[in-house]
Enzyme design. Structure first.
Site, PDB file in Angstrom:
ATOM      1  N   GLN A 102      47.489  84.467 -24.772  1.00 51.31           N
ATOM      2  CA  GLN A 102      49.039  84.573 -23.578  1.00 51.31           C
ATOM      3  C   GLN A 102      50.322  83.474 -24.926  1.00 51.31           C
ATOM      4  OE1 GLN A 102      50.820  81.167 -20.051  1.00 51.31           O
ATOM      5  NE2 GLN A 102      50.177  82.937 -19.217  1.00 51.31           N
ATOM      6  N   TYR A 172      60.698  80.327 -19.192  1.00 54.09           N
ATOM      7  CA  TYR A 172      60.436  80.197 -20.216  1.00 54.09           C
ATOM      8  C   TYR A 172      61.376  81.125 -20.866  1.00 54.09           C
ATOM      9  CZ  TYR A 172      56.675  77.076 -18.958  1.00 54.09           C
ATOM     10  OH  TYR A 172      55.935  75.896 -18.872  1.00 54.09           O
TER      11      TYR A 172
END
Length: 188
Positions: A102, A172
């Protein structure tokens, strides 16, 4: 899907996974501060693979040194990290699972206390959970960060990861570009 199918193999875009049990990303902060895998990090994921999961998605891997919201996250911003993760991916494969990395950048959800530099964002708007005002990225800086994601994905493939997940949630950086609360830009 019937529950009985959970133990059957599945092929996604040419990647065959031995079953449909997948471990989602969970931050352990078991890597070293320079983004390298530690024995604890490798053993943590290897236990999941030996436990029978078909695929494991790592926690957020930083695309550059200043990307992390926490210390001790994995990273793929340089070739030395890529080489170190080859042993990690081999261990997961030897244990019978696939491993997906990720990739992420925290954007305004980090601070100079964590990274040593001012955080960045689409616009100079503070995150409600962080006391620091981010630097608004220039267009050139945005393109450079896009390239950081590309470079990290290329390193992931060379390191033996079976796939890449781009982290675009939880507020994010990618999510910050998609949100009108954090992105007030009017340029490209």
């Amino acid at each position: 899907m019937e529950l009985t199918h959970i133990f059957e193999p599945i092929t996604i875009n040419g990647l065959t996974i031995k079953n449909r049990m997948v471990v989602s990303a969970m931050a352990s902060c078991y890597c070293s501060e320079d983004g390298m895998p530690t024995e604890k990090f490798m053993a943590y994921h290897e236990r999941k693979a030996r436990g029978g999961f078909g695929a494991i998605i790592t926690e957020d891997f930083c695309v550059c040194p200043e990307a992390g919201a926490f210390k001790r996250l994995g990273g793929l911003w340089n070739d030395e990290q890529m080489k170190a993760y080859r042993a990690f991916t081999q261990r997961i494969h030897d244990a019978g699972a696939k491993i997906i990395v990720q990739l992420y950048h925290a954007g305004r959800q980090t601070s100079s206390r964590v990274t040593g530099v001012q955080c960045v964002a689409p616009s100079a708007i503070k995150d409600p959970t962080v006391e620091e005002t981010p630097h608004a990225l220039t267009v050139d800086e945005i393109h450079a960060l896009e390239q950081r994601f590309v470079d990290a994905a290329v390193r992931a493939k060379a390191a033996g990861f079976d796939g890449v997940e781009i982290h675009g949630a939880h507020g994010y950086l990618i999510n910050q570009f998609a949100s009108p609360y954090s992105n007030k830009r009017s340029d490209e």
